[in-house]
Design a protein around this motif. Structure first.
Motif, mmCIF file in Angstrom:
data_model
loop_
_atom_site.group_PDB
_atom_site.id
_atom_site.type_symbol
_atom_site.label_atom_id
_atom_site.label_comp_id
_atom_site.label_asym_id
_atom_site.label_seq_id
_atom_site.Cartn_x
_atom_site.Cartn_y
_atom_site.Cartn_z
ATOM 1 N N GLU A 1 3.875 28.027 -39.496
ATOM 2 C CA GLU A 1 4.799 26.623 -38.042
ATOM 3 C C GLU A 1 3.573 27.255 -36.774
ATOM 4 O O GLU A 1 2.617 25.974 -36.359
ATOM 5 N N THR A 2 3.209 28.853 -36.603
ATOM 6 C CA THR A 2 2.356 28.939 -35.784
ATOM 7 C C THR A 2 0.817 28.166 -35.758
ATOM 8 O O THR A 2 0.048 28.403 -34.758
ATOM 9 N N ARG B 1 -0.287 26.362 -37.345
ATOM 10 C CA ARG B 1 0.050 24.687 -37.149
ATOM 11 C C ARG B 1 -0.124 24.134 -35.521
ATOM 12 O O ARG B 1 -0.958 23.946 -35.457
ATOM 13 N N LYS B 2 0.518 24.833 -34.772
ATOM 14 C CA LYS B 2 0.025 24.390 -33.733
ATOM 15 C C LYS B 2 -0.778 24.969 -33.313
ATOM 16 O O LYS B 2 -0.979 24.257 -32.834
#
Length: 248
Positions: A7-8, A10-11
């Motif tokens: 998720e990090t 992706r951000k």
């Protein structure tokens, strides 16, 4: 610094921080073991910034449309034999002339390396993150003809070529421009005056320019916007194409 979760990642990509993410993933844990968070972060940012700069420069070079993309001021052949001043070339390589809105003229015989020098100077400007562009005068004339058939075509054409901080016009005055071309050149050089630097690559000496520009008021005005703030470089008579063929 522990592994980054999906998720990090992706951000970071979403924020356009791919270079930083790549630097994190490439960092060798063994090399930074025991370093503080701040020191590790500084190394990561330095590496990401270096990658960002490289991509920026490569993009500028690609969009400059260079005839010789591999041209390099640091790798000039027969400098002394051609009569080139190494100090002048070194000064040009700093691109300080662009800050001063000075023009440059490379003048010499056919095959003397004028186009290569123009491309090398434009590439050097790109490496300084200066927006540069290369165009042959015959292509500029063709662009003007095509622009006449489009709504506000000439205005857009002028705006495009006036916007480059460094513009290289190769084969300058190879063909004598007609009245429409002379008018466009005058307007283009007027827009670029004290705003950007223009490099002219030509086989014609300055004394021949006025006649080739039609010897009228347009010629007077065009010359006036060039000759007073220009670095003139004679590229000599050495045929660099013949030299390149022999060395190969």
């Amino acid at each position: 610094m522990t592994a980054i979760d999906i998720e990090t990642k992706r951000k970071l990509r979403e924020m356009g921080a791919t270079a930083l993410l790549d630097a994190v993933e490439a960092q060798d844990e063994g090399h930074v073991l025991g370093m503080s968070f701040e020191d590790r972060l500084q190394i990561l940012v330095d590496e990401a910034h270096s990658t960002f700069n490289h991509a920026k420069v490569e993009g500028l070079i690609r969009r400059a449309g260079l005839r010789y993309p591999g041209a390099d001021l640091r790798r000039l052949d027969l400098v002394d034999e051609r009569g080139l001043d190494r100090n002048v070339i070194a000064q040009l390589a700093t691109c300080s002339f662009v800050d001063r809105q000075q023009n440059v003229v490379f003048q010499g015989f056919t095959g003397s390396g004028k186009s290569y020098l123009g491309c090398a100077l434009a590439k050097q400007a790109c490496q300084h993150r200066i927006r540069a562009h290369y165009i042959r005068m015959p292509d500029l004339e063709e662009a003007l003809v095509l622009a006449k058939d489009k709504p506000q075509g000439q205005t857009k054409l002028l705006r495009k070529y006036a916007a480059f901080s460094l513009l290289v016009i190769d084969e300058w005055l190879l063909d004598q421009p007609d009245e429409a071309m002379r008018s466009m050149l005058l307007e283009l050089l007027e827009r670029r005056y004290d705003e950007g630097s223009t490099v002219f690559c030509t086989q014609y000496a300055k004394k021949d320019w006025h006649q080739r520009l039609g010897s009228g008021v347009h010629a007077d005005a065009i010359m006036d916007r060039i000759v007073h703030n220009t670095i003139w470089i004679d590229t000599g008579s050495q045929n660099m194409r013949e030299h390149a063929a022999m060395t190969q």
